[in-house]
Enzyme design. Structure first.
Site, PDB file in Angstrom:
ATOM      1  N   HIS A 152      36.279  26.990  32.114  1.00 24.06           N
ATOM      2  CA  HIS A 152      35.395  28.163  32.146  1.00 24.06           C
ATOM      3  C   HIS A 152      34.322  28.009  33.208  1.00 24.06           C
ATOM      4  O   HIS A 152      34.173  26.946  33.837  1.00 24.06           O
ATOM      5  CB  HIS A 152      34.751  28.394  30.772  1.00 24.06           C
ATOM      6  CG  HIS A 152      33.868  27.267  30.298  1.00 24.06           C
ATOM      7  ND1 HIS A 152      32.648  26.977  30.845  1.00 24.06           N
ATOM      8  CD2 HIS A 152      34.052  26.349  29.307  1.00 24.06           C
ATOM      9  CE1 HIS A 152      32.096  25.958  30.220  1.00 24.06           C
ATOM     10  NE2 HIS A 152      32.937  25.531  29.285  1.00 24.06           N
TER      11      HIS A 152
ATOM     12  N   CYS B  40      34.845  20.682  27.587  1.00 23.49           N
ATOM     13  CA  CYS B  40      35.659  21.544  28.434  1.00 23.49           C
ATOM     14  C   CYS B  40      35.575  21.103  29.888  1.00 23.49           C
ATOM     15  O   CYS B  40      34.845  20.194  30.239  1.00 23.49           O
ATOM     16  CB  CYS B  40      35.190  22.991  28.309  1.00 23.49           C
ATOM     17  SG  CYS B  40      35.305  23.672  26.640  1.00 23.49           S
TER      18      CYS B  40
END
Length: 406
Positions: free
Chosen positions: A147, A155
């Protein structure tokens, strides 16, 4: 307003424990429809690719790089773009349990349904953790993303500008009919020199297994067909007479195309020679920190849960890495100290699939050209987030920022 504030607070607590959660809302934002820059489109055309041809991605933690590869008109893939990973959390090695802050490693598959045009992290796509391999090993976690927003808790986080382009590559490929694209996440570029550097790491057997898929992509320049059986990844295998295979059950009889077997055997001979040379020169210095198995993952997960509840905890997660110059550290991070802020859970044996060290030399173009393009059938595979290293010295700040999100 109070209700919205409460919902937002709840989301933040969930993210701290589980990873990076994107939010899906009605409508598609304009940012998700931005075209690729003209220079990128020109490069696509110059490389013999179509705007909507299939894509795949490769991630390298230690190098902090995400590559986008795209299919050419001859069916093989070529790298069309490379982006610096802004931040990722944890250490080298797989994700074991929810809350261990590890960024995944392994073979993943991203469908259009996993793309989030309205993510609270600018744009995102879900890697699909846990995949069949992860589930076969009892690994847990959710909302593991690639992202934007340059902020990470398990992430792979990019700058918004980079994520805009990465998202556009996937979006255009889906418009062209690609059903899902493969993401290959590795601890580092799996060269003979790097494998020799990490030969004593507790994650080595897992990495050697991943390397077989890495090598087969290097040989064919096509994303490998990925399956899971016997609790391990297998690549470009055919299963005659089988309607389906089980990730946990023993692998049934399987076969690989002769052309791939032959090219792989030649590739491995060259790699073995390079590895033998590299292992004599390898040093335990300048190694990035790696997770010390399920026991450390559980320590970090407990730390994350208590932190999310608002309890007073140490500024950095606990680590089982020995405080020694011989310990895996990093050229850009100080070696972590051996700290145990929480009682250690009962020791658990990490389930690691053994695999022989596989080939990875620079390939002769004639070898690559002789291998037919196999059918691509990636599976949704995900990896495990890892613990955050300790604060490095000022001159080592760059990689530290990418790893910790600070």
């Amino acid at each position: 307003m109070k209700l919205r504030t409460a919902i937002f607070a709840s989301l933040i607590a969930t993210v701290a424990l589980a990873g990076c959660q994107g939010s899906v809302f009605d409508g598609v934002g304009a940012k998700a429809e931005r075209e690729l820059p003209s220079k990128v489109q020109a490069k696509i055309k110059a490389k013999g690719m179509n705007k909507t041809s299939p894509v795949m991605a490769r991630i390298f933690k230690e190098e902090g790089v995400l590559e986008v590869w795209k299919q050419k008109t001859n069916g093989r893939y070529d790298m069309v773009a490379s982006y610096e990973i802004c931040k990722w959390s944890g250490k080298l090695g797989p994700k074991f349990v929810e809350g261990d802050r590890q960024a995944p490693e392994g073979f993943y598959s991203v469908s259009a349904a996993q793309m989030n045009p309205n993510s609270q992290f600018y744009l995102s796509f879900n890697l699909g953790f846990p995949n069949a391999y992860d589930r076969a090993h009892g690994r847990t976690g959710q909302h593991l993303m690639v992202h934007g927003a340059c902020s990470s808790a398990g992430c792979y986080s990019m700058t918004d500008e980079s994520m805009s382009e990465i998202y556009a590559f996937g979006r255009d490929a889906f418009k062209g009919g690609q059903r899902d694209f493969q993401v290959q996440a590795f601890p580092f570029r799996m060269t003979a020199a790097n494998m020799a550097r990490y030969k004593s790491d507790p994650n080595y057997e897992f990495w050697a297994m991943l390397k077989e898929g890495y090598d087969q992509f290097e040989i064919t320049k096509v994303p490998p067909k990925v399956d899971v059986c016997g609790k391990r990844y297998v690549f470009n295998q055919n299963f005659p007479g089988q309607q389906g295979i089980s990730a946990s059950a023993a692998c049934p009889p399987m076969s690989q195309p002769d052309s791939i077997q032959s090219a792989y055997s030649s590739y491995q001979k060259t790699y073995d020679a390079a590895f033998s040379t590299a292992i004599n020169k390898s040093s335990k210095k300048n190694l990035a920190p790696s997770i010390m198995g399920i026991q450390e993952a559980k320590l970090v997960s407990d730390w994350s849960a208590r932190r999310a509840r608002g309890e007073k905890v140490s500024r950095t997660p606990p680590s089982l890495s020995p405080a020694s110059s011989e310990t895996p550290g990093s050229p850009d991070t100080a070696a972590p100290t051996a700290i145990a802020q929480t009682p250690a859970p009962a020791a658990a044996t990490t389930v690691a699939t053994s695999a022989a060290v596989t080939a990875q030399p620079e390939l002769d173009q004639n070898v690559t050209a002789s291998v037919p393009v196999p059918a691509s059938n990636p599976v949704a595979a995900e990896t495990t987030p890892q613990a955050v290293p300790v604060v490095p010295s000022p001159e080592k700040k760059s990689l530290w920022n990418r790893m910790t999100g600070q």
